[in-house]
Design an enzyme around this catalytic site. Sequence first.
Site, PDB file in Angstrom:
ATOM      1  N   GLY B  46       0.790  -1.226   0.000  1.00 55.17           N
ATOM      2  CA  GLY B  46       0.000   0.000   0.000  1.00 55.17           C
ATOM      3  C   GLY B  46       0.822   1.275   0.000  1.00 55.17           C
ATOM      4  O   GLY B  46       0.276   2.362  -0.203  1.00 55.17           O
ATOM      5  N   CYS B 255     -27.696  -9.667 -16.556  1.00 56.25           N
ATOM      6  CA  CYS B 255     -27.128  -9.345 -17.862  1.00 56.25           C
ATOM      7  C   CYS B 255     -28.107  -9.719 -18.982  1.00 56.25           C
ATOM      8  O   CYS B 255     -28.619 -10.848 -19.012  1.00 56.25           O
ATOM      9  CB  CYS B 255     -25.799 -10.073 -18.039  1.00 56.25           C
ATOM     10  SG  CYS B 255     -25.114  -9.885 -19.698  1.00 56.25           S
ATOM     11  N   CYS B 258     -26.228 -12.698 -21.125  1.00 62.56           N
ATOM     12  CA  CYS B 258     -25.850 -13.994 -20.571  1.00 62.56           C
ATOM     13  C   CYS B 258     -26.566 -14.292 -19.261  1.00 62.56           C
ATOM     14  O   CYS B 258     -26.296 -15.308 -18.635  1.00 62.56           O
ATOM     15  CB  CYS B 258     -24.341 -14.073 -20.374  1.00 62.56           C
ATOM     16  SG  CYS B 258     -23.772 -13.155 -18.937  1.00 62.56           S
ATOM     17  N   CYS B 280     -22.866  -7.368 -19.016  1.00 60.06           N
ATOM     18  CA  CYS B 280     -21.646  -7.539 -18.234  1.00 60.06           C
ATOM     19  C   CYS B 280     -20.584  -6.580 -18.752  1.00 60.06           C
ATOM     20  O   CYS B 280     -20.391  -6.462 -19.964  1.00 60.06           O
ATOM     21  CB  CYS B 280     -21.099  -8.955 -18.390  1.00 60.06           C
ATOM     22  SG  CYS B 280     -22.142 -10.218 -17.686  1.00 60.06           S
ATOM     23  N   CYS B 286     -18.742 -12.617 -20.092  1.00 60.82           N
ATOM     24  CA  CYS B 286     -20.063 -12.691 -20.717  1.00 60.82           C
ATOM     25  C   CYS B 286     -20.051 -13.679 -21.894  1.00 60.82           C
ATOM     26  O   CYS B 286     -20.919 -14.546 -21.996  1.00 60.82           O
ATOM     27  CB  CYS B 286     -20.467 -11.303 -21.188  1.00 60.82           C
ATOM     28  SG  CYS B 286     -22.199 -11.147 -21.610  1.00 60.82           S
TER      29      CYS B 286
END
Lengths: 269, 312
Positions: B46, B255, B258, B280, B286
């Site tokens: 970080g 979606c 899909c 998606c 997808c």
Amino acid sequence: MTMTAHQETIDQADQPLLRVRNLSKHYGMITGCRDVSFEMRPGEVLGIVGESGSGKTTLLNCLSGRLPPSQGRVEFNASRHGLVDIYDLSEPDRRRMQREDWGFVHQNPRDGLRMRVSGGANVAEPLMNLGRRHYGDMRQASLDWLNRVELDLSRIDDKPRTYSGGMQQRVQIARNLIHAPRLVFMDEPTGGLDVSVQARLLDLMRELVRDLGLAAILVTHDMAVARLMADRLMVMKSGAVVETGLTDQVLDDPQHPYTQLLVSSVLQI
Amino acid sequence: MNAQANDAALTATSNSPERYYTYGYLDEQTKRMIRRAILKAVAIPGYQVPFGSREMPVPYGWGTGGIQLTAAIIGPDDVYKCIDQGADDTTNAVSIRRFFAKVADVATTEDTAEATIIQSRHRIPEHPLKDGQIMVFQVPQPEPLRGLEPREMETRAMHAYEEYGLQYVSLYENVSAFGRIAATAGYPVMVDERYLMSPSPIPKFDNPKLHNSHALMLFGAGREKRIYAIPPHTTVRSLDFEDYPFETQKWEESCALCAADDSYLDEVVLDDQGQRMFVCSDSHYCSDRRAQGFRGPMAGHELVDIDKGAGQ
């Protein structure tokens, strides 16, 4: 047992909150302030007066840990460390002490506020800096404080730039008192305000300082402000303290020629 | 003069000595410098490590930080995937993928599971990442505190002394304005309970994927000249209030192509009659599901073919 406890309270009360010894600050060849020594007790309001260029702000910056002095010591009775020289503390410790024990009210509220975030967030920020993480509680605390400084609560979520100068200054005062500091530095807190707003703000500050038992160091060039707020006065000229004493004593019976000049220059209506 | 030598260098295989010097676009010294920064970043999760960012053949803001990271870690055996807004077939993703296919002779793929290096700006793929994979993020603004504190000196001190109260001011502003934490992308996180970090502008939907990830996450900001990292299996916590806990975006729709109800959806406006579809954002996820036979309410829509056309 009781004796010891009693003794401790006395010791505590006996300790000064702030002790300054032979403080000097030079900018190269130029003197900011020189050889200033004083002590302050908890709950005391100390006024520093003098004309512009007399070293008031330099002194205040040295006292508040923002400007290391050239010589001398600034000892503060910090809640975590006891009476220590603030410049002997490590930087993280000093910053934490400044966050926890101090407040600093700038002359220009733009220096003391975050102009990009709302008034409410400005007031609540010191709490977040101290690790509070409950939104509802902090919201309530900032509402309480905005109420105490007599700000219109419907304006809490507005940005400070939409506030008038007096409102900004009141938000700044709330922001510096919300975390119950032990010492507040004020640099001409009523400097840029018109007289009626100034009078109400002074009234408010006097009330808050008395209610909370705060110690405060107030820098001003305005004798009326000093008279109203301060218990004790220090008069500065060319970087040195020329006279010190109780406010009424200094203003009613000035001894030093410069103080006499200062007091007699106040305009009368 | 050296036309012949040049030709030889271009046709040389990627791991032959002639190609070593400029393999992966950057020169060796630059790559070493970046690798050192990466090692430091991995050692201090970080923490933003400064590095000598180079001029790249694309403008700042198009992924110069990510490209430099990839160039420093890529090798001939790698399989490279590049996505932009989750999609493999957008202009920027296609260009960067072609760039590395050309300068590093690597295999490219759209398959998340197959890739060893995945470069991205806005998304972490839906398919779970596994050990050994590396995510490379292109970061526009590495400093999460910048919007609140413009002084670099001050933000560095805040990181050094772990003074992160200020970041909560932005969350406070969110709750007071919208009644909830409305920030969606670049949502600040605490890494290993020590450093506050901005996870590039990925949606907060992807923030939980950072926590205890199997893959190494590298973040590069080219203009800001910072590299930071989340090593695998590191604690990553999204900031929140006690009474307003962190939550990710949710959709009422699934979606349209899909029928996935667990992926990040983009809203696509279809015409000016108010027609719209949710698909998606991860195009490979997808198409994978469609290949498996999942069919959403608008399956077979012409947009599917547009996708295919662009992907080629």
